[in-house]
Design a protein around this motif. Structure first.
Motif, PDB file in Angstrom:
ATOM      1  N   ASN A 161       0.826  -1.218   0.000  1.00  0.00           N
ATOM      2  CA  ASN A 161       0.000   0.000   0.000  1.00  0.00           C
ATOM      3  C   ASN A 161       0.855   1.259   0.000  1.00  0.00           C
ATOM      4  N   ALA A 162       1.947   1.257   0.761  1.00  0.00           N
ATOM      5  CA  ALA A 162       2.831   2.429   0.795  1.00  0.00           C
ATOM      6  C   ALA A 162       3.471   2.657  -0.570  1.00  0.00           C
ATOM      7  N   SER A 163       3.920   1.595  -1.215  1.00  0.00           N
ATOM      8  CA  SER A 163       4.554   1.721  -2.534  1.00  0.00           C
ATOM      9  C   SER A 163       3.545   2.130  -3.599  1.00  0.00           C
ATOM     10  N   LYS A 164       2.325   1.607  -3.487  1.00  0.00           N
ATOM     11  CA  LYS A 164       1.277   1.932  -4.451  1.00  0.00           C
ATOM     12  C   LYS A 164       0.887   3.407  -4.362  1.00  0.00           C
ATOM     13  N   ASN A 165       0.825   3.934  -3.142  1.00  0.00           N
ATOM     14  CA  ASN A 165       0.421   5.330  -2.942  1.00  0.00           C
ATOM     15  C   ASN A 165       1.564   6.311  -3.157  1.00  0.00           C
ATOM     16  N   ASN A 166       2.798   5.839  -3.187  1.00  0.00           N
ATOM     17  CA  ASN A 166       3.964   6.719  -3.330  1.00  0.00           C
ATOM     18  C   ASN A 166       4.907   6.148  -4.383  1.00  0.00           C
TER      19      ASN A 166
ATOM     20  N   GLU B 116       6.711   7.447  -6.583  1.00  0.00           N
ATOM     21  CA  GLU B 116       7.969   8.157  -6.858  1.00  0.00           C
ATOM     22  C   GLU B 116       9.072   7.804  -5.853  1.00  0.00           C
ATOM     23  N   TYR B 117       8.739   7.032  -4.824  1.00  0.00           N
ATOM     24  CA  TYR B 117       9.717   6.643  -3.807  1.00  0.00           C
ATOM     25  C   TYR B 117      10.146   5.191  -4.004  1.00  0.00           C
ATOM     26  N   ASN B 118      11.418   4.924  -3.700  1.00  0.00           N
ATOM     27  CA  ASN B 118      11.956   3.565  -3.765  1.00  0.00           C
ATOM     28  C   ASN B 118      12.263   3.079  -2.358  1.00  0.00           C
ATOM     29  N   LEU B 119      11.896   1.831  -2.069  1.00  0.00           N
ATOM     30  CA  LEU B 119      12.196   1.228  -0.774  1.00  0.00           C
ATOM     31  C   LEU B 119      13.680   0.883  -0.734  1.00  0.00           C
ATOM     32  N   LEU B 120      14.407   1.466   0.218  1.00  0.00           N
ATOM     33  CA  LEU B 120      15.840   1.214   0.355  1.00  0.00           C
ATOM     34  C   LEU B 120      16.152   0.168   1.405  1.00  0.00           C
ATOM     35  N   LYS B 121      15.383   0.188   2.500  1.00  0.00           N
ATOM     36  CA  LYS B 121      15.733  -0.671   3.624  1.00  0.00           C
ATOM     37  C   LYS B 121      14.482  -1.028   4.420  1.00  0.00           C
ATOM     38  N   LYS B 122      14.464  -2.267   4.893  1.00  0.00           N
ATOM     39  CA  LYS B 122      13.391  -2.747   5.759  1.00  0.00           C
ATOM     40  C   LYS B 122      14.082  -3.390   6.958  1.00  0.00           C
ATOM     41  N   GLU B 123      13.770  -2.907   8.155  1.00  0.00           N
ATOM     42  CA  GLU B 123      14.445  -3.392   9.352  1.00  0.00           C
ATOM     43  C   GLU B 123      13.421  -3.735  10.430  1.00  0.00           C
ATOM     44  N   LYS B 124      13.485  -4.984  10.912  1.00  0.00           N
ATOM     45  CA  LYS B 124      12.624  -5.388  12.014  1.00  0.00           C
ATOM     46  C   LYS B 124      13.277  -4.909  13.299  1.00  0.00           C
ATOM     47  N   LYS B 125      12.485  -4.298  14.173  1.00  0.00           N
ATOM     48  CA  LYS B 125      13.028  -3.658  15.362  1.00  0.00           C
ATOM     49  C   LYS B 125      12.004  -3.586  16.457  1.00  0.00           C
ATOM     50  N   GLU B 126      12.472  -3.539  17.683  1.00  0.00           N
ATOM     51  CA  GLU B 126      11.576  -3.211  18.787  1.00  0.00           C
ATOM     52  C   GLU B 126      11.566  -1.696  18.905  1.00  0.00           C
ATOM     53  N   LEU B 127      10.375  -1.122  18.813  1.00  0.00           N
ATOM     54  CA  LEU B 127      10.241   0.330  18.785  1.00  0.00           C
ATOM     55  C   LEU B 127       9.667   0.841  20.093  1.00  0.00           C
ATOM     56  N   THR B 128      10.016   2.007  20.460  1.00  0.00           N
ATOM     57  CA  THR B 128       9.628   2.739  21.663  1.00  0.00           C
ATOM     58  C   THR B 128      10.251   2.123  22.904  1.00  0.00           C
TER      59      THR B 128
ATOM     60  N   TYR C  76       7.748  -2.322  21.552  1.00  0.00           N
ATOM     61  CA  TYR C  76       6.750  -2.922  20.678  1.00  0.00           C
ATOM     62  C   TYR C  76       7.444  -3.480  19.449  1.00  0.00           C
ATOM     63  N   PRO C  77       7.145  -4.710  19.042  1.00  0.00           N
ATOM     64  CA  PRO C  77       7.761  -5.236  17.825  1.00  0.00           C
ATOM     65  C   PRO C  77       7.213  -4.482  16.615  1.00  0.00           C
ATOM     66  N   GLY C  78       8.099  -4.131  15.717  1.00  0.00           N
ATOM     67  CA  GLY C  78       7.666  -3.387  14.541  1.00  0.00           C
ATOM     68  C   GLY C  78       8.731  -3.348  13.478  1.00  0.00           C
ATOM     69  N   TYR C  79       8.528  -2.447  12.537  1.00  0.00           N
ATOM     70  CA  TYR C  79       9.443  -2.307  11.414  1.00  0.00           C
ATOM     71  C   TYR C  79       9.720  -0.839  11.144  1.00  0.00           C
ATOM     72  N   LYS C  80      10.926  -0.597  10.650  1.00  0.00           N
ATOM     73  CA  LYS C  80      11.274   0.710  10.100  1.00  0.00           C
ATOM     74  C   LYS C  80      11.547   0.500   8.623  1.00  0.00           C
ATOM     75  N   LEU C  81      10.884   1.291   7.805  1.00  0.00           N
ATOM     76  CA  LEU C  81      11.047   1.235   6.360  1.00  0.00           C
ATOM     77  C   LEU C  81      11.654   2.548   5.904  1.00  0.00           C
ATOM     78  N   LEU C  82      12.661   2.481   5.051  1.00  0.00           N
ATOM     79  CA  LEU C  82      13.311   3.689   4.543  1.00  0.00           C
ATOM     80  C   LEU C  82      13.077   3.795   3.051  1.00  0.00           C
ATOM     81  N   TYR C  83      12.485   4.906   2.651  1.00  0.00           N
ATOM     82  CA  TYR C  83      12.203   5.189   1.240  1.00  0.00           C
ATOM     83  C   TYR C  83      12.978   6.431   0.826  1.00  0.00           C
ATOM     84  N   GLU C  84      13.201   6.568  -0.496  1.00  0.00           N
ATOM     85  CA  GLU C  84      13.943   7.727  -0.995  1.00  0.00           C
ATOM     86  C   GLU C  84      13.500   8.048  -2.415  1.00  0.00           C
ATOM     87  N   ASN C  85      13.537   9.335  -2.732  1.00  0.00           N
ATOM     88  CA  ASN C  85      13.459   9.780  -4.121  1.00  0.00           C
ATOM     89  C   ASN C  85      14.568  10.809  -4.317  1.00  0.00           C
ATOM     90  N   ASN C  86      14.542  11.570  -5.381  1.00  0.00           N
ATOM     91  CA  ASN C  86      15.641  12.509  -5.665  1.00  0.00           C
ATOM     92  C   ASN C  86      15.773  13.623  -4.640  1.00  0.00           C
TER      93      ASN C  86
END
Length: 184
Positions: free
Chosen positions: A104-109, A111-123, A127-137
């Motif tokens: 859904n994130a890629s479909k709605n955006n 112009e952005y490319n997914l660079l990195k997906k990292e599973k992490k405990e957040l806060t 809480y188990p979760g993910y950090k996704l890094l996207y980039e464009n120009n």
């Protein structure tokens, strides 16, 4: 006797610079610690969540399920959204939801490319979760996603490429200090 004097002078040549380096290190440490203590911390609290942020961020939007902060430089923005899961997803783990979230994130955006997906405990509540890094120009976007009970929390940080890393520590601190009121 001459050898003893030579050893003393060599010892002085080594000790004096070492002591100076230690003193400079201590001075720098004191300055950094003192500077961190002077940062103003603000609290954004609703019936559903508490968000702590430093004084360089300004609230643009604040509701029970959404918040938006903009950095003083106008070069960075944080958006928070708390989403009630539909019935079919309430008992799913974050890992099971990730592919659909990325799609859904890629479909709605496109112009952005997914660079990195990292599973992490957040806060600080880990809480188990993910950090996704996207980039464009021009921009980079970090999406932090975690599931708490029957809710998904999405925190999006977007900044110009030149400012992204500069503001990242501040953003990570905001994410770390996020708390969801479990009574709601």
């Amino acid at each position: 006797m001459k050898k003893i004097k030579e050893k003393k002078s060599r010892l002085k040549l080594v000790l004096i610079p070492a002591i100076l380096i230690i003193l400079v290190g201590l001075l720098v440490t004191l300055i950094v610690v003192n500077k961190k203590e002077k940062i103003n911390t603000n609290i954004l609290e609703t019936n559903r969540y508490t968000l702590k942020y430093d004084g360089t961020w300004n609230v643009k939007e604040n509701t029970d399920t959404k918040a938006s902060l903009e950095h003083d430089t106008k070069n960075g923005e944080i958006n928070l959204e708390i989403i009630e899961l539909e019935e079919q997803y309430k008992y799913s783990e974050i890992d099971d939801l990730l592919d659909e979230i990325i799609y859904n994130a890629s479909k709605n955006n496109t112009e952005y490319n997914l660079l990195k997906k990292e599973k992490k405990e957040l806060t600080k509540n880990e809480y188990p979760g993910y950090k996704l890094l996207y980039e464009n120009n021009e921009n980079q976007v970090m999406i932090s996603i975690f599931k708490i009970g029957e809710k998904i929390v999405v925190i999006t940080y977007e900044a110009e490429n030149t400012y992204f890393d500069i503001l990242l520590d501040s953003v990570n601190t905001i994410i770390y200090n996020f708390e969801l009121n479990r009574n709601i």
